[in-house]
Write a protein that holds these residues in place. Structure first.
Motif, PDB file in Angstrom:
ATOM      1  N   GLU A   6     -11.752  -1.993  26.168  1.00  0.00           N
ATOM      2  CA  GLU A   6     -11.505  -2.210  24.752  1.00  0.00           C
ATOM      3  C   GLU A   6     -11.399  -0.878  24.009  1.00  0.00           C
ATOM      4  O   GLU A   6     -11.968   0.141  24.428  1.00  0.00           O
ATOM      5  CB  GLU A   6     -12.652  -3.021  24.115  1.00  0.00           C
ATOM      6  N   CYS A  22      -7.290  -4.365  24.009  1.00  0.00           N
ATOM      7  CA  CYS A  22      -7.928  -4.456  25.325  1.00  0.00           C
ATOM      8  C   CYS A  22      -6.819  -4.340  26.371  1.00  0.00           C
ATOM      9  O   CYS A  22      -5.864  -5.127  26.346  1.00  0.00           O
ATOM     10  CB  CYS A  22      -8.663  -5.771  25.463  1.00  0.00           C
ATOM     11  N   TRP A  36     -11.788 -12.814  22.974  1.00  0.00           N
ATOM     12  CA  TRP A  36     -12.617 -11.818  22.311  1.00  0.00           C
ATOM     13  C   TRP A  36     -13.934 -12.493  21.935  1.00  0.00           C
ATOM     14  O   TRP A  36     -13.937 -13.569  21.338  1.00  0.00           O
ATOM     15  CB  TRP A  36     -11.944 -11.275  21.056  1.00  0.00           C
ATOM     16  N   ARG A  38     -17.990 -11.400  20.344  1.00  0.00           N
ATOM     17  CA  ARG A  38     -18.713 -10.351  19.627  1.00  0.00           C
ATOM     18  C   ARG A  38     -20.211 -10.635  19.678  1.00  0.00           C
ATOM     19  O   ARG A  38     -20.634 -11.790  19.814  1.00  0.00           O
ATOM     20  CB  ARG A  38     -18.253 -10.231  18.179  1.00  0.00           C
ATOM     21  N   ILE A  69      -5.300 -13.298  17.200  1.00  0.00           N
ATOM     22  CA  ILE A  69      -5.318 -12.810  18.577  1.00  0.00           C
ATOM     23  C   ILE A  69      -3.910 -12.903  19.129  1.00  0.00           C
ATOM     24  O   ILE A  69      -3.183 -13.869  18.861  1.00  0.00           O
ATOM     25  CB  ILE A  69      -6.324 -13.603  19.445  1.00  0.00           C
ATOM     26  N   LEU A  80      -6.793  -8.041  18.858  1.00  0.00           N
ATOM     27  CA  LEU A  80      -7.443  -8.851  17.833  1.00  0.00           C
ATOM     28  C   LEU A  80      -7.274  -8.122  16.503  1.00  0.00           C
ATOM     29  O   LEU A  80      -7.847  -7.061  16.293  1.00  0.00           O
ATOM     30  CB  LEU A  80      -8.926  -9.056  18.124  1.00  0.00           C
ATOM     31  N   TYR A  93     -17.604  -5.831  19.953  1.00  0.00           N
ATOM     32  CA  TYR A  93     -16.556  -6.787  20.319  1.00  0.00           C
ATOM     33  C   TYR A  93     -16.177  -6.570  21.785  1.00  0.00           C
ATOM     34  O   TYR A  93     -15.899  -5.438  22.204  1.00  0.00           O
ATOM     35  CB  TYR A  93     -15.346  -6.614  19.418  1.00  0.00           C
ATOM     36  N   CYS A  95     -13.911  -7.870  25.221  1.00  0.00           N
ATOM     37  CA  CYS A  95     -12.760  -8.546  25.816  1.00  0.00           C
ATOM     38  C   CYS A  95     -13.243  -9.300  27.056  1.00  0.00           C
ATOM     39  O   CYS A  95     -14.128  -8.818  27.783  1.00  0.00           O
ATOM     40  CB  CYS A  95     -11.744  -7.470  26.195  1.00  0.00           C
TER      41      CYS A  95
END
Length: 116
Positions: A6, A22, A36, A38, A69, A80, A93, A95
């Motif tokens: 990422e 990513c 994605w 987080r 996305i 994203l 965040y 991937c």
């Protein structure tokens, strides 16, 4: 070997925008869905958005209307785009992808901090 890397995190003011990227390797990217996630400090990891191999997408309620996305199969990239960022969007965040055997794969994450 599956690798997800990422980039694009950083410090952004409330109301600002950011695009996370990513890059994937080690698998046939076009055949796999990508996600994605987080994780905010002290909280559980949360699914943010999904783009399937068909290019269909899903979003968490918390980001719907503010996040997009997308994927570029030729570049093996997933993105994203986050707009109208809020302090509560502050998180690392990640991937992610998964296979039909139940294996999941993660990047190391990129930190997004939303603060004035």
């Amino acid at each position: 070997q599956v690798q997800l890397v990422e980039s694009g995190g950083g410090l952004v003011r409330p109301g600002g925008s950011l695009r996370l990227s990513c890059v994937a390797s080690g698998f046939i990217f076009a055949n796999y869905g990508m996600r994605w996630y987080r994780q905010a400090p002290g909280k559980e990891r949360e699914l943010v958005a999904t783009v399937f191999s068909s290019a269909n997408t899903n979003y968490a309620e918390s980001v719907r209307g503010r996040a997009t996305i997308s994927r570029d199969n030729a570049k093996k990239m997933v993105y994203l785009q986050m707009n109208s960022l809020k302090p509560e969007d502050t998180a690392v965040y990640y991937c992610n992808t998964w296979d039909s055997y139940g294996m999941t794969y993660w990047g190391k994450g990129t930190l997004v901090t939303v603060s004035s």
